[in-house]
Scaffold this motif. Structure first.
Motif, PDB file in Angstrom:
ATOM      1  N   ASP A 172      -5.839   1.591  -5.396  1.00 52.20           N
ATOM      2  CA  ASP A 172      -4.606   0.125  -4.403  1.00 52.20           C
ATOM      3  C   ASP A 172      -5.645  -1.170  -3.803  1.00 52.20           C
ATOM      4  OD1 ASP A 172      -2.455  -0.992  -2.904  1.00 52.20           O
ATOM      5  OD2 ASP A 172      -3.528  -0.313  -0.504  1.00 52.20           O
ATOM      6  N   SER A 229      -7.354  10.241   1.927  1.00 57.80           N
ATOM      7  CA  SER A 229      -7.627   8.904   2.700  1.00 57.80           C
ATOM      8  C   SER A 229      -8.194   8.049   2.272  1.00 57.80           C
ATOM      9  CB  SER A 229      -9.390  10.179   3.542  1.00 57.80           C
ATOM     10  OG  SER A 229     -10.220  10.491   3.015  1.00 57.80           O
ATOM     11  N   GLY A 230      -9.268   6.638   2.673  1.00 58.69           N
ATOM     12  CA  GLY A 230      -9.164   5.079   1.976  1.00 58.69           C
ATOM     13  C   GLY A 230     -10.700   4.984   3.062  1.00 58.69           C
ATOM     14  N   SER A 252      -5.845  16.079   2.387  1.00 60.40           N
ATOM     15  CA  SER A 252      -4.744  15.154   3.292  1.00 60.40           C
ATOM     16  C   SER A 252      -6.287  13.963   2.264  1.00 60.40           C
ATOM     17  CB  SER A 252      -5.201  14.745   3.777  1.00 60.40           C
ATOM     18  OG  SER A 252      -4.375  15.021   4.870  1.00 60.40           O
ATOM     19  N   ASP A 309     -11.139   7.373   8.373  1.00 55.74           N
ATOM     20  CA  ASP A 309     -10.661   6.824   7.202  1.00 55.74           C
ATOM     21  C   ASP A 309     -10.076   5.664   7.300  1.00 55.74           C
ATOM     22  OD1 ASP A 309      -7.823   6.330   5.625  1.00 55.74           O
ATOM     23  OD2 ASP A 309      -6.508   7.257   6.801  1.00 55.74           O
ATOM     24  N   LEU A 365       0.967  10.033  -4.182  1.00 58.41           N
ATOM     25  CA  LEU A 365       1.052  11.635  -4.042  1.00 58.41           C
ATOM     26  C   LEU A 365       1.713  12.147  -4.599  1.00 58.41           C
ATOM     27  CD1 LEU A 365       0.096   9.775   0.122  1.00 58.41           C
ATOM     28  CD2 LEU A 365      -1.333  11.216  -1.511  1.00 58.41           C
ATOM     29  N   THR A 414       0.814  -0.952  -0.089  1.00 62.10           N
ATOM     30  CA  THR A 414       0.566   0.247  -0.143  1.00 62.10           C
ATOM     31  C   THR A 414       0.785   1.174  -0.435  1.00 62.10           C
ATOM     32  OG1 THR A 414      -1.759  -1.150   1.099  1.00 62.10           O
ATOM     33  CG2 THR A 414      -2.020   1.376   2.249  1.00 62.10           C
ATOM     34  N   SER A 415       2.067   1.378   0.840  1.00 65.70           N
ATOM     35  CA  SER A 415       2.691   2.772   1.137  1.00 65.70           C
ATOM     36  C   SER A 415       3.436   2.300  -0.467  1.00 65.70           C
ATOM     37  CB  SER A 415       3.370   2.212   2.242  1.00 65.70           C
ATOM     38  OG  SER A 415       4.708   1.063   1.982  1.00 65.70           O
ATOM     39  N   LEU A 451       0.872   4.246  -2.399  1.00 66.93           N
ATOM     40  CA  LEU A 451       0.204   5.958  -2.198  1.00 66.93           C
ATOM     41  C   LEU A 451       1.511   6.422  -2.922  1.00 66.93           C
ATOM     42  CD1 LEU A 451      -1.520   4.694   1.368  1.00 66.93           C
ATOM     43  CD2 LEU A 451      -2.120   5.479  -1.153  1.00 66.93           C
ATOM     44  N   VAL A 483      -4.866   5.161   5.044  1.00 68.25           N
ATOM     45  CA  VAL A 483      -4.087   5.904   4.575  1.00 68.25           C
ATOM     46  C   VAL A 483      -3.766   6.819   6.066  1.00 68.25           C
ATOM     47  CG1 VAL A 483      -3.722   7.836   2.942  1.00 68.25           C
ATOM     48  CG2 VAL A 483      -5.356   5.991   2.272  1.00 68.25           C
ATOM     49  N   THR A 484      -3.367   7.236   6.596  1.00 66.27           N
ATOM     50  CA  THR A 484      -3.500   8.545   7.325  1.00 66.27           C
ATOM     51  C   THR A 484      -3.818   7.922   8.792  1.00 66.27           C
ATOM     52  OG1 THR A 484      -4.056  10.719   5.667  1.00 66.27           O
ATOM     53  CG2 THR A 484      -3.052  10.882   8.200  1.00 66.27           C
ATOM     54  N   LEU A 514      -9.742   5.578  -2.738  1.00 66.80           N
ATOM     55  CA  LEU A 514      -8.912   6.023  -1.791  1.00 66.80           C
ATOM     56  C   LEU A 514      -9.858   7.859  -2.630  1.00 66.80           C
ATOM     57  CD1 LEU A 514      -5.338   4.894  -3.389  1.00 66.80           C
ATOM     58  CD2 LEU A 514      -6.596   5.690  -1.050  1.00 66.80           C
TER      59      LEU A 514
END
Ligand code: ACO
Length: 329
Positions: free
Chosen positions: A308, A150-151, A148, A172, A137, A129-130, A133, A175-176, A299
């Motif tokens: 993702d 979010s998912g 921001s 979310d 991003l 995922t990262s 993202l 993500v965050t 997302l």
């Protein structure tokens, strides 16, 4: 028509171009064949052509007619690497570094979307995922006015008496890790858009906490009180209330008792969690213990859609995520 059928139908009528960045991945080529055959989207599969064809052959997937692009051999490669360098040089990116990064299909795919060659990208069957993202991003960035990403998950609960005939949006969940009140306020606004645009429901947003209307005092509660205030100030048109405990948010009798007079309590259909721990655990609880269907993470808040996948995803998950991505565009 259920949620997935209606999303696929909408995607078919949009018929947009979507990048599948992991074109050499076996479930991805199988999904590509289904998406192509059902006319859900036009596709760009990324990867070495021989490897993509090899994966398709192994899977018995007919990908004839689908565009395959090897980033390194693309006529756009040099221009994309240069653009990426210009975008990131203030952050320490070198020209060589940009060339190396652009060879990564996640970054090349994100650049295709940024440049308008496709409306969105789906990846994550192979990548963490990262990584997905970060590519999105740094290249696509957030939508105007949104700080921001979010998912969200569209939750379809068998408990039809809750939410909107069992339909919810949770965020979310992906993500965050530790958002500020301002970020949580963003998540609430954008989740309401997701509820309207994707889930087809009229959003009633609950800002969740372990406290309802001051029943507990703690800095964690204060964050959700502030976030609620921000959403109400910035988006007075939204039906939003907080801070609310989960039961006060979704059970009418509890909402009436704990938050009398609230337009949202007891009938919320968009649930905003205070942080990623609670959001991620929360959606998995309803999925595993409550037999709810959880569709996502979707997302939200990106300037153009990127989604993702879980590395444990099925072919069907990839097909559905491509349809969702098309509908977000
Ligand atoms: N929204 C918008 N921009 C963001 C966000 C965000 N939520 N997070 C980071 N960024 C920006 C940063 O500001 C930075 O921009 P800049 O370089 O131009 O200044 C850029 O993205 C890259 O940031 P990094 O510092 O490299 O990334 P960071 O270390 O903050 O990681 C990430 C961001 C990848 C989203 C991280 O927070 C993360 O891994 N989150 C958890 C993902 C996850 O594992 N989810 C659970 C699994 S999913 C599931 O179970 C369904």
């Amino acid at each position: 028509m259920n949620f997935i059928e209606s999303i696929q139908e909408k995607a078919r009528s949009n018929y947009q171009t979507i990048v599948l960045a992991e074109g050499t991945e076996e479930r991805t080529v199988s999904a590509a064949a289904v998406i192509h055959q059902k006319k859900i989207a036009r596709l760009i599969l990324l990867g070495d052509e021989a490897e993509v064809q090899g994966a398709a052959k192994k899977q018995g997937a007919d990908i004839a007619g689908i565009t395959v692009v090897n980033p390194e051999k693309s006529p756009s490669f040099d221009a994309y690497a240069k653009t990426f360098y210009e975008m990131r040089k203030a952050k320490g990116m070198t020209e060589d570094g940009a060339v190396k990064q652009m060879k990564d299909p996640l970054y090349f795919g994100a650049m295709l979307v940024k440049q308008g060659e496709a409306v969105g990208m789906v990846a994550g069957a192979r990548n963490a995922t990262s990584n997905v993202l970060r590519a999105a991003l740094t290249i696509i960035r957030t939508a105007p006015g949104i700080s921001s990403v979010s998912g969200a998950f569209v939750i379809i609960s068998p408990k039809k008496e809750l939410g909107d005939s069992g339909i919810f949006v949770f965020a979310d969940c992906a993500v965050t890790p530790n958002p500020t009140a301002e970020q949580v306020a963003d998540f609430a606004y954008i989740s309401a858009q997701t509820a309207k645009k994707l889930a087809g429901i009229d959003p009633r947003v609950a800002m969740l906490s372990f406290s309802t209307k001051g029943s507990a005092s703690h800095e964690l509660v204060d964050k959700m009180v502030t976030a609620t205030k921000l959403v109400k100030e910035n988006h007075p048109e939204l039906e939003v209330d907080g801070e609310l405990q989960l039961d006060a948010a979704v059970v009418p009798s509890v909402g009436l008792q704990k938050a009398p007079g609230s337009a949202v309590a007891g009938k919320a259909n968009v649930l905003i969690f205070p942080d990623l721990q609670s959001g991620n655990i929360g959606y998995k609880l309803v999925q595993r213990f409550g037999d709810a269907e959880a569709i996502g993470p979707i997302l939200q808040g990106m300037a153009k859609p990127v989604n993702d996948l879980s590395r444990g995803c099925s072919v069907e998950d990839i097909v559905n995520m491509a349809a969702i991505t098309s509908c977000q565009s």
